[in-house]
Design a protein around this motif. Structure first.
Motif, mmCIF file in Angstrom:
data_model
loop_
_atom_site.group_PDB
_atom_site.id
_atom_site.type_symbol
_atom_site.label_atom_id
_atom_site.label_comp_id
_atom_site.label_asym_id
_atom_site.label_seq_id
_atom_site.Cartn_x
_atom_site.Cartn_y
_atom_site.Cartn_z
ATOM 1 N N MET A 130 0.817 -1.192 0.000
ATOM 2 C CA MET A 130 0.000 0.000 0.000
ATOM 3 C C MET A 130 0.864 1.260 0.000
ATOM 4 O O MET A 130 0.567 2.208 -0.707
ATOM 5 N N TRP A 131 1.940 1.308 0.805
ATOM 6 C CA TRP A 131 2.775 2.507 0.853
ATOM 7 C C TRP A 131 3.381 2.804 -0.509
ATOM 8 O O TRP A 131 3.507 3.957 -0.894
ATOM 9 N N TRP A 132 3.762 1.768 -1.233
ATOM 10 C CA TRP A 132 4.368 1.962 -2.544
ATOM 11 C C TRP A 132 3.383 2.668 -3.472
ATOM 12 O O TRP A 132 3.745 3.603 -4.178
ATOM 13 N N TRP A 133 2.147 2.226 -3.478
ATOM 14 C CA TRP A 133 1.124 2.820 -4.332
ATOM 15 C C TRP A 133 0.900 4.284 -3.947
ATOM 16 O O TRP A 133 0.787 5.145 -4.814
ATOM 17 N N LEU A 134 0.845 4.580 -2.631
ATOM 18 C CA LEU A 134 0.634 5.957 -2.195
ATOM 19 C C LEU A 134 1.766 6.877 -2.657
ATOM 20 O O LEU A 134 1.525 7.999 -3.086
ATOM 21 N N GLU A 135 3.005 6.394 -2.590
ATOM 22 C CA GLU A 135 4.144 7.213 -2.985
ATOM 23 C C GLU A 135 4.285 7.319 -4.502
ATOM 24 O O GLU A 135 4.447 8.407 -5.043
ATOM 25 N N LYS A 136 4.255 6.214 -5.202
ATOM 26 C CA LYS A 136 4.592 6.177 -6.627
ATOM 27 C C LYS A 136 3.429 6.533 -7.553
ATOM 28 O O LYS A 136 3.618 7.206 -8.548
ATOM 29 N N THR A 137 2.240 6.082 -7.225
ATOM 30 C CA THR A 137 1.104 6.272 -8.114
ATOM 31 C C THR A 137 0.240 7.469 -7.713
ATOM 32 O O THR A 137 0.002 8.366 -8.499
ATOM 33 N N ALA A 138 -0.206 7.465 -6.470
ATOM 34 C CA ALA A 138 -1.111 8.522 -6.016
ATOM 35 C C ALA A 138 -0.364 9.784 -5.581
ATOM 36 O O ALA A 138 -0.969 10.847 -5.477
ATOM 37 N N LYS A 139 0.949 9.659 -5.330
ATOM 38 C CA LYS A 139 1.759 10.780 -4.830
ATOM 39 C C LYS A 139 1.086 11.427 -3.616
ATOM 40 O O LYS A 139 0.958 12.642 -3.508
ATOM 41 N N GLN A 140 0.675 10.580 -2.698
ATOM 42 C CA GLN A 140 -0.096 10.982 -1.523
ATOM 43 C C GLN A 140 0.729 10.796 -0.251
ATOM 44 O O GLN A 140 1.165 9.693 0.039
ATOM 45 N N PRO A 141 0.961 11.858 0.520
ATOM 46 C CA PRO A 141 1.614 11.679 1.822
ATOM 47 C C PRO A 141 0.753 10.807 2.728
ATOM 48 O O PRO A 141 -0.475 10.776 2.589
ATOM 49 N N TYR A 142 1.368 10.130 3.650
ATOM 50 C CA TYR A 142 0.642 9.216 4.524
ATOM 51 C C TYR A 142 1.398 9.031 5.826
ATOM 52 O O TYR A 142 2.565 9.385 5.940
ATOM 53 N N ILE A 143 0.718 8.477 6.813
ATOM 54 C CA ILE A 143 1.324 8.088 8.088
ATOM 55 C C ILE A 143 1.029 6.615 8.282
ATOM 56 O O ILE A 143 -0.101 6.161 8.096
ATOM 57 N N LEU A 144 2.047 5.878 8.648
ATOM 58 C CA LEU A 144 1.924 4.446 8.854
ATOM 59 C C LEU A 144 2.384 4.129 10.278
ATOM 60 O O LEU A 144 3.490 4.497 10.658
ATOM 61 N N THR A 145 1.547 3.509 11.070
ATOM 62 C CA THR A 145 1.912 3.117 12.424
ATOM 63 C C THR A 145 2.698 1.821 12.383
ATOM 64 O O THR A 145 2.301 0.885 11.693
ATOM 65 N N VAL A 146 3.812 1.801 13.102
ATOM 66 C CA VAL A 146 4.636 0.590 13.148
ATOM 67 C C VAL A 146 4.933 0.225 14.590
ATOM 68 O O VAL A 146 4.863 1.059 15.493
ATOM 69 N N SER A 147 5.299 -1.017 14.791
ATOM 70 C CA SER A 147 5.696 -1.513 16.102
ATOM 71 C C SER A 147 7.010 -0.874 16.519
ATOM 72 O O SER A 147 7.843 -0.515 15.671
#
Length: 87
Positions: A1-18
């Motif tokens: 999902m992060w790849w699509w947000l960066e490369k295709t949609a060019k959409q900033p995002y926040i991802l929660t990680v452990s």
């Protein structure tokens, strides 16, 4: 999902990680929690994350850049939030 947000949609995002999530900074591999523990007091900023039922909710925030391909204009960061009552 992060790849699509960066490369295709060019959409900033926040991802929660452990806190055990491995990240690469420079040529070193770390766990996210170790980056948090290494933040000095001067790198923390006190900011509000919005109004709550008892008024503004303030937390201390710090960020650490991690490795990523910046060709699309994106930078990846670890963003840490800590409670003022239980730092």
């Amino acid at each position: 999902m992060w790849w699509w947000l960066e490369k295709t949609a060019k959409q900033p995002y926040i991802l929660t990680v452990s806190k055990k999530q491995p990240v690469v900074i420079g040529w070193q591999r770390y766990q996210a929690k170790n980056c948090y523990l290494s933040r000095t007091a001067s790198l923390w900023q006190r900011l509000s994350c919005g109004a709550g039922s008892k008024g503004e909710r303030y937390y201390d925030w710090a960020k650490v850049p991690v490795n990523c391909d910046r060709s699309d204009g994106f930078q990846r960061w670890l963003l840490f939030r800590r409670s003022l009552e239980h730092p």
